[in-house]
Design a protein around this motif. Sequence first.
Motif, PDB file in Angstrom:
ATOM      1  N   THR A   9      68.515   7.596  56.363  1.00  0.00           N
ATOM      2  CA  THR A   9      69.857   7.345  56.861  1.00  0.00           C
ATOM      3  C   THR A   9      70.162   8.198  58.088  1.00  0.00           C
ATOM      4  O   THR A   9      69.381   9.051  58.479  1.00  0.00           O
ATOM      5  CB  THR A   9      70.897   7.673  55.776  1.00  0.00           C
ATOM      6  OG1 THR A   9      70.810   9.071  55.503  1.00  0.00           O
ATOM      7  CG2 THR A   9      70.639   6.858  54.527  1.00  0.00           C
ATOM      8  N   LEU A  10      71.344   7.958  58.651  1.00  0.00           N
ATOM      9  CA  LEU A  10      71.776   8.708  59.828  1.00  0.00           C
ATOM     10  C   LEU A  10      71.783  10.208  59.565  1.00  0.00           C
ATOM     11  O   LEU A  10      71.363  10.991  60.419  1.00  0.00           O
ATOM     12  CB  LEU A  10      73.167   8.241  60.264  1.00  0.00           C
ATOM     13  CG  LEU A  10      73.800   8.998  61.429  1.00  0.00           C
ATOM     14  CD1 LEU A  10      72.932   8.887  62.676  1.00  0.00           C
ATOM     15  CD2 LEU A  10      75.210   8.465  61.684  1.00  0.00           C
ATOM     16  N   HIS A  12      69.896  11.929  57.747  1.00  0.00           N
ATOM     17  CA  HIS A  12      68.525  12.427  57.846  1.00  0.00           C
ATOM     18  C   HIS A  12      68.152  12.668  59.309  1.00  0.00           C
ATOM     19  O   HIS A  12      67.653  13.733  59.660  1.00  0.00           O
ATOM     20  CB  HIS A  12      67.549  11.413  57.249  1.00  0.00           C
ATOM     21  CG  HIS A  12      66.843  11.908  56.050  1.00  0.00           C
ATOM     22  ND1 HIS A  12      67.137  11.490  54.792  1.00  0.00           N
ATOM     23  CD2 HIS A  12      65.839  12.797  55.922  1.00  0.00           C
ATOM     24  CE1 HIS A  12      66.363  12.091  53.930  1.00  0.00           C
ATOM     25  NE2 HIS A  12      65.553  12.891  54.582  1.00  0.00           N
ATOM     26  N   ALA A  13      68.394  11.685  60.147  1.00  0.00           N
ATOM     27  CA  ALA A  13      68.032  11.807  61.563  1.00  0.00           C
ATOM     28  C   ALA A  13      68.774  12.969  62.209  1.00  0.00           C
ATOM     29  O   ALA A  13      68.189  13.740  62.971  1.00  0.00           O
ATOM     30  CB  ALA A  13      68.332  10.506  62.301  1.00  0.00           C
ATOM     31  N   LEU A  14      70.055  13.099  61.898  1.00  0.00           N
ATOM     32  CA  LEU A  14      70.853  14.182  62.485  1.00  0.00           C
ATOM     33  C   LEU A  14      70.383  15.553  62.008  1.00  0.00           C
ATOM     34  O   LEU A  14      70.586  16.553  62.697  1.00  0.00           O
ATOM     35  CB  LEU A  14      72.333  14.002  62.137  1.00  0.00           C
ATOM     36  CG  LEU A  14      73.034  12.794  62.747  1.00  0.00           C
ATOM     37  CD1 LEU A  14      74.451  12.680  62.185  1.00  0.00           C
ATOM     38  CD2 LEU A  14      73.049  12.871  64.264  1.00  0.00           C
ATOM     39  N   ALA A  36      78.045  11.805  59.521  1.00  0.00           N
ATOM     40  CA  ALA A  36      77.391  10.500  59.343  1.00  0.00           C
ATOM     41  C   ALA A  36      78.320   9.545  58.596  1.00  0.00           C
ATOM     42  O   ALA A  36      78.408   8.365  58.938  1.00  0.00           O
ATOM     43  CB  ALA A  36      76.076  10.669  58.590  1.00  0.00           C
ATOM     44  N   PHE A  39      80.989   8.403  61.055  1.00  0.00           N
ATOM     45  CA  PHE A  39      80.433   7.433  62.002  1.00  0.00           C
ATOM     46  C   PHE A  39      80.286   6.066  61.354  1.00  0.00           C
ATOM     47  O   PHE A  39      80.507   5.036  61.989  1.00  0.00           O
ATOM     48  CB  PHE A  39      79.079   7.925  62.524  1.00  0.00           C
ATOM     49  CG  PHE A  39      78.438   6.981  63.495  1.00  0.00           C
ATOM     50  CD1 PHE A  39      78.804   6.997  64.838  1.00  0.00           C
ATOM     51  CD2 PHE A  39      77.486   6.068  63.074  1.00  0.00           C
ATOM     52  CE1 PHE A  39      78.228   6.112  65.734  1.00  0.00           C
ATOM     53  CE2 PHE A  39      76.902   5.185  63.962  1.00  0.00           C
ATOM     54  CZ  PHE A  39      77.269   5.206  65.297  1.00  0.00           C
ATOM     55  N   ASN A  40      79.915   6.070  60.076  1.00  0.00           N
ATOM     56  CA  ASN A  40      79.692   4.811  59.360  1.00  0.00           C
ATOM     57  C   ASN A  40      80.956   4.227  58.747  1.00  0.00           C
ATOM     58  O   ASN A  40      80.893   3.256  58.002  1.00  0.00           O
ATOM     59  CB  ASN A  40      78.616   4.997  58.289  1.00  0.00           C
ATOM     60  CG  ASN A  40      77.232   5.043  58.903  1.00  0.00           C
ATOM     61  OD1 ASN A  40      76.835   4.150  59.633  1.00  0.00           O
ATOM     62  ND2 ASN A  40      76.494   6.094  58.619  1.00  0.00           N
ATOM     63  N   VAL A  74      67.236  13.557  68.119  1.00  0.00           N
ATOM     64  CA  VAL A  74      67.768  12.515  67.228  1.00  0.00           C
ATOM     65  C   VAL A  74      67.588  11.131  67.841  1.00  0.00           C
ATOM     66  O   VAL A  74      67.136  10.198  67.169  1.00  0.00           O
ATOM     67  CB  VAL A  74      69.265  12.767  66.913  1.00  0.00           C
ATOM     68  CG1 VAL A  74      69.862  11.587  66.184  1.00  0.00           C
ATOM     69  CG2 VAL A  74      69.422  14.052  66.110  1.00  0.00           C
ATOM     70  N   ILE A  80      64.474   6.669  61.465  1.00  0.00           N
ATOM     71  CA  ILE A  80      65.770   6.578  60.813  1.00  0.00           C
ATOM     72  C   ILE A  80      65.667   5.513  59.768  1.00  0.00           C
ATOM     73  O   ILE A  80      66.044   5.553  58.695  1.00  0.00           O
ATOM     74  CB  ILE A  80      66.899   6.226  61.780  1.00  0.00           C
ATOM     75  CG1 ILE A  80      67.016   7.274  62.845  1.00  0.00           C
ATOM     76  CG2 ILE A  80      68.213   6.096  61.059  1.00  0.00           C
ATOM     77  CD1 ILE A  80      68.006   6.966  63.943  1.00  0.00           C
TER      78      ILE A  80
END
Length: 80
Positions: A9-10, A12-14, A36, A39-40, A74, A80
């Motif tokens: 998920t986001l 994780h990437a962040l 996250a 943002f979602n 990122v 992602i």
Amino acid sequence: MAFGNSGTTLAHALSYPLSNEGIPHGEAVAMVLPYALEFNGFDAEVIKEVKGILRDLKLGREVKGDIEEMARIVMEDKKI
Ligand SMILES: [Fe+2]
């Protein structure tokens, strides 16, 4: 196997740039989770609850990394 099938998920990437700064993976994911969720489009009450949990657990710390470099990491990540 799970990541190979679904990705992550986001949050994780962040978290990757924070982990690169030595913050443990789970803590790094927790630190960015509220952002996250925001943002979602999650409900503000949910985000407030998550922030409260993080505060209660004393998760989070000051990060001294270069924000532009962190953003580059990122954005270039394809897992992602
Ligand atoms: Fe993970």
